[in-house]
Enzyme design. Sequence first.
Site, PDB file in Angstrom:
ATOM      1  N   TYR A  31       4.600   0.596   6.367  1.00 25.32           N
ATOM      2  CA  TYR A  31       5.711  -0.115   7.004  1.00 25.32           C
ATOM      3  C   TYR A  31       6.946   0.772   7.180  1.00 25.32           C
ATOM      4  O   TYR A  31       7.853   0.438   7.919  1.00 25.32           O
ATOM      5  CB  TYR A  31       6.095  -1.375   6.208  1.00 25.32           C
ATOM      6  CG  TYR A  31       5.042  -2.466   6.234  1.00 25.32           C
ATOM      7  CD1 TYR A  31       3.910  -2.351   7.019  1.00 25.32           C
ATOM      8  CD2 TYR A  31       5.184  -3.619   5.471  1.00 25.32           C
ATOM      9  CE1 TYR A  31       2.938  -3.327   7.042  1.00 25.32           C
ATOM     10  CE2 TYR A  31       4.211  -4.610   5.494  1.00 25.32           C
ATOM     11  CZ  TYR A  31       3.086  -4.461   6.272  1.00 25.32           C
ATOM     12  OH  TYR A  31       2.129  -5.428   6.293  1.00 25.32           O
ATOM     13  N   LYS A  43      -8.029   1.566  -0.745  1.00 23.56           N
ATOM     14  CA  LYS A  43      -9.126   1.766   0.212  1.00 23.56           C
ATOM     15  C   LYS A  43      -9.539   3.226   0.110  1.00 23.56           C
ATOM     16  O   LYS A  43      -9.539   3.985   1.093  1.00 23.56           O
ATOM     17  CB  LYS A  43      -8.621   1.381   1.621  1.00 23.56           C
ATOM     18  CG  LYS A  43      -9.698   1.301   2.675  1.00 23.56           C
ATOM     19  CD  LYS A  43     -10.606   0.091   2.551  1.00 23.56           C
ATOM     20  CE  LYS A  43     -11.733   0.167   3.571  1.00 23.56           C
ATOM     21  NZ  LYS A  43     -12.781  -0.827   3.357  1.00 23.56           N
ATOM     22  N   ASP A  98     -10.955  -4.762   0.776  1.00 22.20           N
ATOM     23  CA  ASP A  98     -11.799  -5.780   1.412  1.00 22.20           C
ATOM     24  C   ASP A  98     -12.525  -6.596   0.351  1.00 22.20           C
ATOM     25  O   ASP A  98     -12.623  -7.832   0.445  1.00 22.20           O
ATOM     26  CB  ASP A  98     -12.777  -5.137   2.411  1.00 22.20           C
ATOM     27  CG  ASP A  98     -13.379  -3.824   1.910  1.00 22.20           C
ATOM     28  OD1 ASP A  98     -12.913  -3.309   0.881  1.00 22.20           O
ATOM     29  OD2 ASP A  98     -14.313  -3.327   2.550  1.00 22.20           O
ATOM     30  N   ASP A 100       0.876  -7.216   1.108  1.00 27.76           N
ATOM     31  CA  ASP A 100       1.361  -8.225   2.049  1.00 27.76           C
ATOM     32  C   ASP A 100       0.247  -9.225   2.335  1.00 27.76           C
ATOM     33  O   ASP A 100       0.427 -10.447   2.278  1.00 27.76           O
ATOM     34  CB  ASP A 100       1.783  -7.499   3.340  1.00 27.76           C
ATOM     35  CG  ASP A 100       2.610  -8.359   4.259  1.00 27.76           C
ATOM     36  OD1 ASP A 100       2.894  -9.516   3.894  1.00 27.76           O
ATOM     37  OD2 ASP A 100       2.978  -7.884   5.353  1.00 27.76           O
ATOM     38  N   ASP A 116      -0.588 -13.250   0.412  1.00 27.98           N
ATOM     39  CA  ASP A 116      -0.697 -14.475   1.199  1.00 27.98           C
ATOM     40  C   ASP A 116      -1.999 -15.213   0.895  1.00 27.98           C
ATOM     41  O   ASP A 116      -2.014 -16.436   0.783  1.00 27.98           O
ATOM     42  CB  ASP A 116      -0.621 -14.177   2.704  1.00 27.98           C
ATOM     43  CG  ASP A 116       0.807 -14.309   3.226  1.00 27.98           C
ATOM     44  OD1 ASP A 116       1.744 -14.222   2.403  1.00 27.98           O
ATOM     45  OD2 ASP A 116       0.988 -14.497   4.445  1.00 27.98           O
TER      46      ASP A 116
END
Length: 354
Positions: free
Chosen positions: A141, A187, A219, A243, A247
């Site tokens: 980001y 990852k 994942d 992020d 959620d």
Amino acid sequence: MNIKITLLPGDGIGPEITETAVRLIRLIAERYNLIVDYSMQPVGGASIDEFGEPLTEQVLKECYDANAVLLGAVGGEKWENMEHHRKPEAGLLKLRKSLGLYANIRPAKIFPAFVDASSLKAEVLTGTDFVVLRELTGGIYFGEPRGYDDSQGWNTMSYTKEEVDRIVNMAFAMAKERSGKLTSVDKANVLEVSQFWRSRVNEIQNKYPDVALQHMYVDNAAMQIVRDPTQFDVIVTSNMFGDILSDIAGMITGSLGMLPSASLGDQYALYEPVHGSAPDIAGKDMANPIAMLSSVAMMFNHSFQMTQAAEIIEEAIERSLEQGYRTQDIYSEGKELVSLSKMSDIILHNVEKL
Ligand code: NAD
């Protein structure tokens, strides 16, 4: 004790829920003899309308001067087509970066009154109680170069040793305080930046031999949170993965309107609900105040070490839900549908009684 709280109501439902938060802080202040100095300042769209930018230097100064910052939400259709750096969300990113808030804490804990209302089965969910610790000021980001032209778009994901070490140290310390289990999510099978992250986590683990560490690909982590959320205690991960995972973690335990967050750095702290400005229900007295009021509880806990005050707030929220009151976002048949102001009155009344 004298404290200063800078309030940034922002846009949409932000001002409505901030008003409830102030009523709650006043109540707690009265009970614990706190003298609170409030500074109410514009941020996001409200600041763009007034000053042409989403976060002014003056407001930033008010945040530097405060013991804690409480934010409602920013954003809305009106400002959506502005340039990237002038959007309401850019104000939030600048605020987090300027205050050095590198750690975002989002609890994912199931309220017993909600076990049957989740999209997951009660037997999968019961006992869920974990925390997602998301790196907040680095990663993709913020990475440079970034941009797009007619033929391609690009961003950069990078982490320095310092950025990884400070959040991972915080995560180990938190896991040690809780049940001693840490999951680091990355990852590393595809990304070099993740391989670096993983090597730092392994190195830091030597300082915390009593914390059980596991690495998990992002994942798989997304799948595991839905399959068996009770396996987790503390999850630490980078900005973008956090992020997304926070959620997912949030939604399995209730509505967006229920989820608080704390963003911490070495010197400053910001508390805010996880949800956005909910333009669809703004100004209609319909918003759920619980995410905001739980954020106030996190503020008393982390910034002022007032554990008992935080527990009273959490207990009052729990009690109001057990009494059957629901705002529209969490309504189910047989419960009493109430407005934002009614829900706030009920929770504050329960705080008074505890
Ligand atoms: P949102 O979180 O604002 O709303 C998503 C859905 O959840 C909507 O249907 C909304 O009504 C509902 N909802 C959210 N909070 C609620 C509450 N307290 N009570 C009841 N219902 C609630 O997300 P969105 O619609 O994707 O975004 C709206 C605006 O908010 C956008 O401009 C977005 O950029 C911004 N945003 C800001 C933040 C922030 O300030 N931290 C976070 C996310 C989105």
